[in-house]
Design a protein around this motif. Structure first.
Motif, PDB file in Angstrom:
ATOM      1  N   GLN A 129       0.837  -1.043   0.039  1.00  0.00           N
ATOM      2  CA  GLN A 129       0.021  -0.104  -0.028  1.00  0.00           C
ATOM      3  C   GLN A 129       0.964   1.226   0.039  1.00  0.00           C
ATOM      4  OE1 GLN A 129      -0.958   2.649   2.432  1.00  0.00           O
ATOM      5  NE2 GLN A 129      -2.272   3.274   1.128  1.00  0.00           N
ATOM      6  N   ARG A 130       2.124   1.378   0.737  1.00  0.00           N
ATOM      7  CA  ARG A 130       2.804   2.321   0.774  1.00  0.00           C
ATOM      8  C   ARG A 130       3.681   2.519  -0.538  1.00  0.00           C
ATOM      9  NH1 ARG A 130       4.357   2.227   7.290  1.00  0.00           N
ATOM     10  NH2 ARG A 130       2.379   3.227   8.017  1.00  0.00           N
ATOM     11  N   LYS A 149       3.769   1.943  -6.502  1.00  0.00           N
ATOM     12  CA  LYS A 149       4.203   1.667  -7.930  1.00  0.00           C
ATOM     13  C   LYS A 149       4.920   0.533  -8.183  1.00  0.00           C
ATOM     14  CE  LYS A 149       4.816   4.503 -11.496  1.00  0.00           C
ATOM     15  NZ  LYS A 149       4.680   5.733 -12.196  1.00  0.00           N
ATOM     16  N   VAL A 208      -1.099  -4.613  -6.065  1.00  0.00           N
ATOM     17  CA  VAL A 208      -1.533  -5.802  -5.586  1.00  0.00           C
ATOM     18  C   VAL A 208      -2.850  -6.093  -6.642  1.00  0.00           C
ATOM     19  CG1 VAL A 208      -2.691  -7.222  -3.945  1.00  0.00           C
ATOM     20  CG2 VAL A 208      -0.757  -5.472  -3.340  1.00  0.00           C
ATOM     21  N   LEU A 209      -2.505  -7.347  -7.284  1.00  0.00           N
ATOM     22  CA  LEU A 209      -3.804  -7.837  -8.112  1.00  0.00           C
ATOM     23  C   LEU A 209      -4.580  -8.520  -7.342  1.00  0.00           C
ATOM     24  CD1 LEU A 209      -1.886  -8.324 -11.436  1.00  0.00           C
ATOM     25  CD2 LEU A 209      -2.784  -6.285 -10.514  1.00  0.00           C
ATOM     26  N   ASP A 210      -4.219  -9.289  -6.531  1.00  0.00           N
ATOM     27  CA  ASP A 210      -5.037 -10.501  -5.610  1.00  0.00           C
ATOM     28  C   ASP A 210      -4.422 -10.933  -4.401  1.00  0.00           C
ATOM     29  OD1 ASP A 210      -7.457 -11.757  -5.158  1.00  0.00           O
ATOM     30  OD2 ASP A 210      -6.791 -13.725  -6.008  1.00  0.00           O
ATOM     31  N   ARG A 224      -8.332 -16.095  -8.215  1.00  0.00           N
ATOM     32  CA  ARG A 224      -9.334 -15.893  -8.923  1.00  0.00           C
ATOM     33  C   ARG A 224      -8.729 -15.258 -10.562  1.00  0.00           C
ATOM     34  NH1 ARG A 224     -13.056 -11.111  -7.695  1.00  0.00           N
ATOM     35  NH2 ARG A 224     -13.847 -12.615  -6.292  1.00  0.00           N
ATOM     36  N   ALA A 267       1.523   4.320 -18.873  1.00  0.00           N
ATOM     37  CA  ALA A 267       0.797   5.241 -17.948  1.00  0.00           C
ATOM     38  C   ALA A 267      -0.757   4.920 -17.980  1.00  0.00           C
ATOM     39  CB  ALA A 267       1.049   6.731 -18.135  1.00  0.00           C
ATOM     40  N   ALA A 327       3.554   4.346 -15.657  1.00  0.00           N
ATOM     41  CA  ALA A 327       4.629   5.007 -16.294  1.00  0.00           C
ATOM     42  C   ALA A 327       6.050   4.782 -15.860  1.00  0.00           C
ATOM     43  CB  ALA A 327       4.463   6.404 -16.300  1.00  0.00           C
ATOM     44  N   SER A 380      -6.207   1.860 -17.482  1.00  0.00           N
ATOM     45  CA  SER A 380      -7.001   2.732 -16.460  1.00  0.00           C
ATOM     46  C   SER A 380      -8.196   3.138 -17.220  1.00  0.00           C
ATOM     47  CB  SER A 380      -6.096   3.806 -16.047  1.00  0.00           C
ATOM     48  OG  SER A 380      -5.750   4.722 -16.993  1.00  0.00           O
ATOM     49  N   GLU A 381      -9.169   3.547 -16.236  1.00  0.00           N
ATOM     50  CA  GLU A 381     -10.640   4.195 -16.820  1.00  0.00           C
ATOM     51  C   GLU A 381     -10.431   5.522 -17.211  1.00  0.00           C
ATOM     52  OE1 GLU A 381     -12.012   5.680 -12.429  1.00  0.00           O
ATOM     53  OE2 GLU A 381     -12.749   3.755 -13.238  1.00  0.00           O
ATOM     54  N   GLY A 382      -9.237   6.253 -16.864  1.00  0.00           N
ATOM     55  CA  GLY A 382      -9.426   7.692 -17.237  1.00  0.00           C
ATOM     56  C   GLY A 382      -8.875   7.462 -18.697  1.00  0.00           C
ATOM     57  N   LEU A 384      -7.318  -3.586   5.867  1.00  0.00           N
ATOM     58  CA  LEU A 384      -6.452  -3.544   4.688  1.00  0.00           C
ATOM     59  C   LEU A 384      -6.695  -4.361   3.372  1.00  0.00           C
ATOM     60  CD1 LEU A 384      -4.268  -1.522   3.832  1.00  0.00           C
ATOM     61  CD2 LEU A 384      -2.598  -3.033   4.623  1.00  0.00           C
ATOM     62  N   GLN A 412      -8.364  -3.586  -0.086  1.00  0.00           N
ATOM     63  CA  GLN A 412      -7.543  -4.169  -1.385  1.00  0.00           C
ATOM     64  C   GLN A 412      -8.330  -4.839  -2.253  1.00  0.00           C
ATOM     65  OE1 GLN A 412      -6.486  -7.388  -2.723  1.00  0.00           O
ATOM     66  NE2 GLN A 412      -5.360  -6.156  -4.275  1.00  0.00           N
ATOM     67  N   VAL A 459      -7.264   3.528  -0.361  1.00  0.00           N
ATOM     68  CA  VAL A 459      -6.408   3.880   0.825  1.00  0.00           C
ATOM     69  C   VAL A 459      -5.472   4.865   0.776  1.00  0.00           C
ATOM     70  CG1 VAL A 459      -4.787   3.036   2.576  1.00  0.00           C
ATOM     71  CG2 VAL A 459      -6.742   1.515   1.925  1.00  0.00           C
ATOM     72  N   ARG A 505     -16.641  -7.591  -1.891  1.00  0.00           N
ATOM     73  CA  ARG A 505     -15.840  -9.018  -1.594  1.00  0.00           C
ATOM     74  C   ARG A 505     -15.568  -9.059  -0.314  1.00  0.00           C
ATOM     75  NH1 ARG A 505     -10.336 -10.604  -5.032  1.00  0.00           N
ATOM     76  NH2 ARG A 505     -10.117 -12.763  -4.130  1.00  0.00           N
ATOM     77  N   ALA A 548     -13.396  10.329 -13.218  1.00  0.00           N
ATOM     78  CA  ALA A 548     -12.553   9.074 -13.764  1.00  0.00           C
ATOM     79  C   ALA A 548     -10.939   9.334 -13.568  1.00  0.00           C
ATOM     80  CB  ALA A 548     -12.969   8.870 -14.975  1.00  0.00           C
ATOM     81  N   ALA A 549     -10.754  10.629 -13.683  1.00  0.00           N
ATOM     82  CA  ALA A 549      -9.505  11.334 -13.518  1.00  0.00           C
ATOM     83  C   ALA A 549      -8.930  11.211 -12.149  1.00  0.00           C
ATOM     84  CB  ALA A 549      -9.374  12.766 -14.105  1.00  0.00           C
ATOM     85  N   SER A 604      -5.069  11.047 -11.755  1.00  0.00           N
ATOM     86  CA  SER A 604      -4.121  10.147 -12.267  1.00  0.00           C
ATOM     87  C   SER A 604      -3.355  10.416 -13.314  1.00  0.00           C
ATOM     88  CB  SER A 604      -5.160   8.973 -12.806  1.00  0.00           C
ATOM     89  OG  SER A 604      -5.605   9.398 -14.102  1.00  0.00           O
ATOM     90  N   GLU A 605      -2.250   9.634 -13.446  1.00  0.00           N
ATOM     91  CA  GLU A 605      -0.985   9.997 -14.107  1.00  0.00           C
ATOM     92  C   GLU A 605      -1.256   9.837 -15.636  1.00  0.00           C
ATOM     93  OE1 GLU A 605       1.214   5.669 -14.213  1.00  0.00           O
ATOM     94  OE2 GLU A 605       1.918   7.242 -12.975  1.00  0.00           O
ATOM     95  N   GLY A 606      -2.358   8.851 -15.884  1.00  0.00           N
ATOM     96  CA  GLY A 606      -2.870   8.850 -17.497  1.00  0.00           C
ATOM     97  C   GLY A 606      -3.351   9.808 -18.079  1.00  0.00           C
TER      98      GLY A 606
END
Lengths: 252, 252
Positions: free
Chosen positions: A46-47, A50, A54-56, A66, A172, A180, A250-252, B42, B46, B54, B143, B172-173, B250-252
């Motif tokens: 979390q800290r 970059k 964490v994906l799962d 999953r 990015a 990025a 990313s959704e952006g 936490l 996630q 977070v 979840r 979204a940004a 977001s950076e995107g």
């Protein structure tokens, strides 16, 4: 190879670096630690988002995610077993070492965006050469969490100068797999000697090319030495997931 | 008011909803739990990043965050004290209840993007009325993580139909403060009765407007009932940070 075929091959004992395997699917770093140490690992991630997206996270004792049908104990090509920061084994199956209290973290991997980089016309030298991408400990410290601390680890890919901006834009858009670059050019300012990677193989940076550095999922692995026990993937030998890489745009 | 002035006023006992206060600065939800339960919180965050982005996690026993100079026990306008899911007090200072083993989570808040929405010409009815944004438990489950489970909680803002796409783009940004809406229109499909918010005050949706729903940081608070002890902010009464809202674009 499809992701399922690749995992079946690794389960059967085939050993190879996964860069370029099952293109278009996300790959993931594995870190499994006892439940008692899991909070510190999750907080470290979390800290330091970059290098540690964490994906799962699995429930204690479970060896399925999953992200990929199968068995996390066998479906990666190579593992590393750690005791108090010492590498005690590098097996092709972690079954013998898996404990019922282990929690597995799956962390985004820059191999995931290599397909998109290649699609944008950016050559990937380590893929052309069939070697493992070079990884470096940098002089930049991560933000610690409990007993976990260590340097930021990066991957390096040489990019033609006129394509560096494209490489930034393409990556990015995928923050869940490191996003990025963290540093472009000037390796000495990052404490890096390009000829001496800490993991993987060196690659040539040719005239007209710039070394581009991305945060690397080996970063948390390099911070684990204070923990009594951990199982990780071997560098370059990732979990190939069933998740299309585009899911992480990313959704952006 | 600057963020520091607002926190000083709250420390001195002033009670008010923080929507619209110190515009341009990020606001945060507070959840403090004993260290023994921190992993589950936490992990819940996630696994449910949209309602639980977070922003910071404190070390056990610390009541300061890098997000805001001051004291987390006193600098919010109102707190809620929970024991085994029961609300036992709603004080303006949490000093009496703070324990040395508490870990505090600061979670992004949609108030953070209201300044950007207003800047894009989107009227904010609850700000105009001086009421608390309406929040709803939805029929969508989060979840779970360990003993934590519960519904997705959302905020609702009525948006003129021709500005809905703008509202999506603007939010979204800022994925660190819930990002794009989770649901637009059709409240019944989300299990929501607009006239009966679970927290905050109802607002009118006028002809030509569409109800737009964003994930809400009250979601983890609604999932805490299995834990023996927790301190949270009171809904709508957030931590005002020193972090400019633009930091979270977001950076995107």
């Amino acid at each position: 190879m499809t992701p399922a075929q690749a995992r079946a091959a690794f389960r059967a004992g085939r050993v190879m670096t996964t860069s370029g395997v099952a293109p278009g699917y996300a790959q993931a770093n594995l870190i499994a630690v006892p439940r008692a140490d899991a909070y510190d690992v999750l907080l470290f991630a979390q800290r330091n988002p970059k290098p540690c997206p964490v994906l799962d996270v699995t429930d204690p004792g479970s060896w399925t995610t999953r992200l990929a049908a199968g068995d996390l104990r066998t479906d990666l090509p190579k593992y590393r077993i750690w005791e108090h920061g010492e590498l005690v084994a590098e097996p092709t199956s972690a079954q013998r070492w898996w404990r019922p209290d282990l929690v597995a973290f799956l962390i985004g991997c820059s191999f995931t965006f290599e397909h998109a980089l290649a699609g944008a016309g950016i050559p990937l030298r380590h893929v052309e050469l069939g070697t493992t991408v070079p990884m470096y400990r940098t002089s930049r410290a991560c933000r610690p969490a409990g007993p976990l601390s260590g340097p930021l680890v990066v991957t390096m890919r040489p990019v033609p100068a006129d394509l560096v901006a494209t490489a930034v834009k393409v990556t990015a858009a995928v923050p869940a797999v490191h996003g990025a670059p963290v540093h472009i050019g000037a390796p000495e300012a990052l404490g890096v000697d390009l000829d001496k990677p800490d993991w993987g193989d060196p690659v040539e940076v040719r005239p007209g090319e710039v070394p581009v550095f991305w945060a690397c999922g080996v970063t948390p692995q390099a911070a684990l030495s204070a923990l009594p026990f951990a199982i990780t993937h071997a560098p370059g030998h990732m979990l190939i997931t069933d998740v299309p890489e585009s899911t992480y745009r990313s959704e952006g």
